[in-house]
Design an enzyme around this catalytic site. Structure first.
Site, mmCIF file in Angstrom:
data_model
loop_
_atom_site.group_PDB
_atom_site.id
_atom_site.type_symbol
_atom_site.label_atom_id
_atom_site.label_comp_id
_atom_site.label_asym_id
_atom_site.label_seq_id
_atom_site.Cartn_x
_atom_site.Cartn_y
_atom_site.Cartn_z
ATOM 1 N N ARG A 153 -9.102 -6.889 0.138
ATOM 2 C CA ARG A 153 -9.700 -6.593 1.452
ATOM 3 C C ARG A 153 -11.194 -6.364 1.285
ATOM 4 N NH1 ARG A 153 -6.715 -1.927 1.264
ATOM 5 N NH2 ARG A 153 -4.976 -3.368 1.165
ATOM 6 N N ASP A 192 -11.619 -0.942 2.485
ATOM 7 C CA ASP A 192 -10.482 -0.037 2.664
ATOM 8 C C ASP A 192 -11.022 1.388 2.661
ATOM 9 O OD1 ASP A 192 -7.851 0.866 2.830
ATOM 10 O OD2 ASP A 192 -7.661 1.031 0.667
ATOM 11 N N ARG A 217 -12.044 -6.288 8.146
ATOM 12 C CA ARG A 217 -10.760 -6.036 7.490
ATOM 13 C C ARG A 217 -9.682 -6.808 8.240
ATOM 14 N NH1 ARG A 217 -7.809 -1.865 4.811
ATOM 15 N NH2 ARG A 217 -5.734 -2.715 4.527
HETATM 16 N N1 LIG Z 1 -4.314 9.179 4.772
HETATM 17 C C1 LIG Z 1 -4.396 7.925 5.253
HETATM 18 N N2 LIG Z 1 -5.512 7.189 5.054
HETATM 19 C C2 LIG Z 1 -5.590 5.913 5.518
HETATM 20 N N3 LIG Z 1 -4.600 5.281 6.190
HETATM 21 C C3 LIG Z 1 -3.487 6.008 6.406
HETATM 22 C C4 LIG Z 1 -3.329 7.332 5.956
HETATM 23 N N4 LIG Z 1 -2.111 7.790 6.305
HETATM 24 C C5 LIG Z 1 -1.519 6.784 6.936
HETATM 25 N N5 LIG Z 1 -2.335 5.706 7.023
HETATM 26 C C6 LIG Z 1 -1.944 4.443 7.670
HETATM 27 O O1 LIG Z 1 -1.695 3.493 6.647
HETATM 28 C C7 LIG Z 1 -1.775 2.208 7.255
HETATM 29 C C8 LIG Z 1 -1.819 1.155 6.191
HETATM 30 O O2 LIG Z 1 -3.048 1.273 5.522
HETATM 31 P P1 LIG Z 1 -3.479 0.069 4.606
HETATM 32 O O3 LIG Z 1 -2.945 -1.229 5.090
HETATM 33 O O4 LIG Z 1 -4.945 0.209 4.387
HETATM 34 O O5 LIG Z 1 -2.679 0.427 3.285
HETATM 35 P P2 LIG Z 1 -3.270 0.059 1.867
HETATM 36 O O6 LIG Z 1 -4.661 0.630 1.804
HETATM 37 O O7 LIG Z 1 -3.095 -1.386 1.605
HETATM 38 O O8 LIG Z 1 -2.314 0.849 0.896
HETATM 39 P P3 LIG Z 1 -2.459 2.379 0.514
HETATM 40 O O9 LIG Z 1 -2.035 3.115 1.764
HETATM 41 O O10 LIG Z 1 -1.506 2.529 -0.624
HETATM 42 O O11 LIG Z 1 -3.894 2.636 0.136
HETATM 43 C C9 LIG Z 1 -3.008 2.354 8.141
HETATM 44 O O12 LIG Z 1 -2.880 1.516 9.258
HETATM 45 C C10 LIG Z 1 -2.997 3.825 8.563
HETATM 46 O O13 LIG Z 1 -2.583 3.942 9.913
HETATM 47 N N1 LIG Z 2 -8.314 -0.927 -8.271
HETATM 48 C C1 LIG Z 2 -7.830 -0.828 -7.021
HETATM 49 N N2 LIG Z 2 -6.597 -1.260 -6.765
HETATM 50 C C2 LIG Z 2 -6.105 -1.150 -5.496
HETATM 51 C C3 LIG Z 2 -6.869 -0.586 -4.467
HETATM 52 C C4 LIG Z 2 -8.171 -0.132 -4.770
HETATM 53 O O1 LIG Z 2 -8.913 0.388 -3.902
HETATM 54 N N3 LIG Z 2 -8.609 -0.280 -6.039
HETATM 55 N N4 LIG Z 2 -6.353 -0.448 -3.207
HETATM 56 C C5 LIG Z 2 -5.105 -0.847 -2.956
HETATM 57 C C6 LIG Z 2 -4.540 -0.662 -1.613
HETATM 58 O O2 LIG Z 2 -4.958 0.477 -1.041
HETATM 59 C C7 LIG Z 2 -4.262 -1.467 -3.973
HETATM 60 N N5 LIG Z 2 -4.852 -1.584 -5.245
#
Ligand SMILES: Nc1ncnc2c1ncn2[C@@H]1O[C@H](COP(=O)(O)OP(=O)(O)OP(=O)(O)O)[C@@H](O)[C@H]1O
Ligand SMILES: Nc1nc2c(c(=O)[nH]1)N=C(CO)CN2
Length: 173
Positions: free
Chosen positions: A103, A106, A94
């Protein structure tokens, strides 16, 4: 003394739900391997695994994702579980580029029993899970009766509130 609502609280055994997603590389192999890796960690037991789904990307234009959910029984704090998830994401290459960008893996911590935590590094329930069909459809498959503590709805009710037309079962998964 930690109370139940401290992120460092170490419970005996707590139920947790994780969302998995990937849209770079051999996503299906990555997701299966990441699931197996999690299940092999001391203090973590895999209790259910959803089917895999092909889902249209939400956010910036990027390849379709493969998504799924798993439920666990864990003997570690929410913070330790998050750190475990982040370590596995790193292991599968990642690279944190743009937020919501593509990515290889995730792992999102969706639910931890009925805990509500809101800190700069950890929010549980996951703050965007209620609006995500790519989370709610697989989660409803394995944990339809789990109460999402902020909305007060169970997962089978939440999934009815979102448009699931971009979530398709990956045959044979
Ligand atoms: N419940 C959670 N699960 C996963 N990551 C979390 C959570 N709460 C906070 N985080 C933080 O969120 C940060 C950003 O996560 P990441 O870059 O994967 O976001 P994303 O997956 O792109 O977007 P989303 O958070 O909308 O899924 C991580 O570094 C983590 O520290
Ligand atoms: N369909 C789909 N879309 C996304 C996804 C994902 O897991 N599935 N994760 C994201 C960032 O967490 C942003 N957009």
């Amino acid at each position: 003394m930690f109370t139940k609502h401290d992120a460092e609280f170490k419970p005996k055994i707590q139920a947790s739900a994780i969302a998995l997603g990937s849209n770079i590389g051999d996503s299906l192999a990555i997701l299966e391997a990441a699931t197996a890796e999690l299940a092999a960690i001391a203090g973590i037991q895999l209790t259910a695994k959803s089917s895999w789904y092909i889902t249209k990307a939400v956010g910036p234009p990027q390849p379709d994702y493969i998504n799924g959910c798993i439920t666990l029984q864990v003997q570690m704090s929410p913070i330790e579980l998050l750190e475990t998830l982040l370590a596995i994401e790193q292991k599968f290459g990642r690279v944190r580029q743009e937020r919501w960008g593509p990515r290889s893996l995730d792992l999102d911590l969706l639910l931890y029993d009925d805990l509500i935590i809101d800190t700069p590094t950890l929010q549980i329930p996951h703050p965007r899970m209620q609006e995500r069909a790519f989370v709610l459809v697989p989660l409803a498959e394995i944990a339809p009766g789990w109460l999402e503590p902020i909305s007060g709805y169970v997962i089978r009710e939440l999934v009815k509130k979102v448009d699931c037309s971009d979530v398709h079962l990956l045959k044979g998964s």
